[in-house]
Write an enzyme that holds these catalytic residues in place. Structure first.
Site, mmCIF file in Angstrom:
data_model
loop_
_atom_site.group_PDB
_atom_site.id
_atom_site.type_symbol
_atom_site.label_atom_id
_atom_site.label_comp_id
_atom_site.label_asym_id
_atom_site.label_seq_id
_atom_site.Cartn_x
_atom_site.Cartn_y
_atom_site.Cartn_z
ATOM 1 N N SER A 75 -5.842 2.055 2.839
ATOM 2 C CA SER A 75 -4.759 1.780 1.888
ATOM 3 C C SER A 75 -4.737 0.343 1.412
ATOM 4 O O SER A 75 -4.126 0.041 0.387
ATOM 5 C CB SER A 75 -3.405 2.133 2.514
ATOM 6 O OG SER A 75 -3.223 1.455 3.745
ATOM 7 N N ASP B 45 6.287 -2.691 2.828
ATOM 8 C CA ASP B 45 6.829 -1.593 3.634
ATOM 9 C C ASP B 45 6.491 -1.866 5.092
ATOM 10 O O ASP B 45 6.224 -3.007 5.460
ATOM 11 C CB ASP B 45 6.322 -0.228 3.145
ATOM 12 C CG ASP B 45 4.810 -0.058 3.237
ATOM 13 O OD1 ASP B 45 4.157 -0.809 3.992
ATOM 14 O OD2 ASP B 45 4.270 0.840 2.554
ATOM 15 N N HIS C 263 2.267 -2.381 4.939
ATOM 16 C CA HIS C 263 1.493 -2.981 3.863
ATOM 17 C C HIS C 263 2.094 -4.271 3.320
ATOM 18 O O HIS C 263 3.300 -4.328 3.038
ATOM 19 C CB HIS C 263 1.353 -1.968 2.718
ATOM 20 C CG HIS C 263 0.724 -0.698 3.162
ATOM 21 N ND1 HIS C 263 1.469 0.425 3.507
ATOM 22 C CD2 HIS C 263 -0.577 -0.366 3.359
ATOM 23 C CE1 HIS C 263 0.645 1.392 3.884
ATOM 24 N NE2 HIS C 263 -0.597 0.928 3.813
#
Length: 337
Positions: A34, A312, A315
């Site tokens: 990610s 978040d 991340h």
């Protein structure tokens, strides 16, 4: 009609040749999770998606793209820093074509890892499949630019490799299977072996300029600190220890490959200490330590993501991504100029 189309294609190829000749690197190509996924998971059946608000709030246009961030990721900033485009497109995004991918593309998939078992947890793209997409990309690139120019793009591209986080956070420390099979040190060795084979594989396909990004201080991610019941909000040192051990082994593997594979340059991009500084001394960077999870059900969280290290629970924010990219860029230029 054919007479009109052919000159247009030839003109596009000339333009590509001119622009590539002026670039420090021909393209930025990303493999990983990610931290580099610019939207591939939007196009596969998985729960690991971020194509909803408020993700993408600070991205150009303010729309969710599938990046796990409020805005751009570090590959986007690195591409821009090398004089290429400011946005790295996702390979599976049908709104882009090989003409877009010729100067940069991401094969990354959120929640994947070196370990195939990690990708299986949320049914995302395993590393071996990212390599298959890369082979497919090479075929398309050769059809678009011709063999000579395509081979130049492939060999002059900068390959960003960011993997390993999910192998520990989602897999080893959360699911019992690998813990029953390996000690943490054995699992580190297992992952480094996969990483080495992966580098050798893309080297055999023509990659020559690689940046392997270290693990970050995993135990200091908000999701991990929230689980630190014995020492609330403090970092989980067990996770950080594993990250540091893995980083040491990965760095040694990078040194070995630089020696063993002719023409290969691999840069070990150690971002562990930088992110640790951002987390422990955020005010020095004009930041606040962290933020609670931002999602569409809590619209009043993170009103200004530029203030925070994390967007978040895992991340980094766009601001933190830019700080990391700005730190890495001078060293990348020094190695690959």
């Amino acid at each position: 009609m054919a007479f009109v189309i052919f000159p247009c294609i030839f003109f596009i190829q000339i333009l590509a040749t001119c622009s590539l000749s002026e670039a420090i690197v021909s393209a930025v190509i990303a493999f990983g999770d990610s931290f580099v996924d610019s939207g591939n998971n939007n196009y596969i059946p998985t729960l690991a998606k971020s194509n909803f608000e408020p993700y993408g709030r600070d991205f150009p246009g303010g729309t969710p793209t599938g990046r796990f961030c409020d805005g751009r990721l570090h590959p986007d900033f690195i591409s821009e820093g090398f004089g290429l485009k400011p946005i790295i497109p996702a390979y599976l995004d049908p709104t882009f074509s090989i003409s877009d991918f010729a100067t940069g593309v991401s094969f990354g998939s959120a929640s994947t890892g070196y370990d195939n078992a990690t990708a299986d947890l949320l049914k995302v793209i395993p590393l071996w499949k990212e390599v298959e997409y890369y082979k497919e990309y090479q075929t398309k690139l050769r059809a678009y630019l011709g063999d000579r120019m395509a081979n130049r793009v492939i060999s002059d591209a900068l390959y960003l490799i960011n993997l390993g986080t999910n192998d520990f956070i989602l897999n080893y420390f959360s699911v019992p299977l690998r813990k029953l099979e390996f000690t943490v040190q054995e699992y580190e060795d297992f992952l480094v072996g996969i990483a080495e084979n992966f580098v050798k594989q893309i080297y055999s396909l023509g990659a020559r300029k690689l940046s392997m990004i270290s693990l970050l201080p995993l135990g200091c991610f908000p999701v991990e600190r929230a689980m630190n019941i014995g020492n609330p909000l403090n970092c989980l040192e067990e996770r950080n220890k594993a990250a540091l051990e893995f980083n040491g082994k990965l760095k040694a593997m990078v040194a070995k490959l630089n020696k063993d594979l002719p023409g290969l340059k691999v840069f070990f991009a150690d971002a562990y200490e930088l992110l640790l500084q951002l987390i422990t001394r955020p005010s020095e960077y004009g930041l606040v330590e962290t933020a609670v999870l931002c999602n569409r059900h809590t619209p009043f969280t993170c009103p200004d993501a530029n203030k925070y290290v994390f967007w978040d629970s895992i991340h980094p924010s766009q601001r933190a991504n830019k700080i990391v990219a700005d730190e890495l860029l001078p060293r990348l230029r020094q190695v690959f100029l």
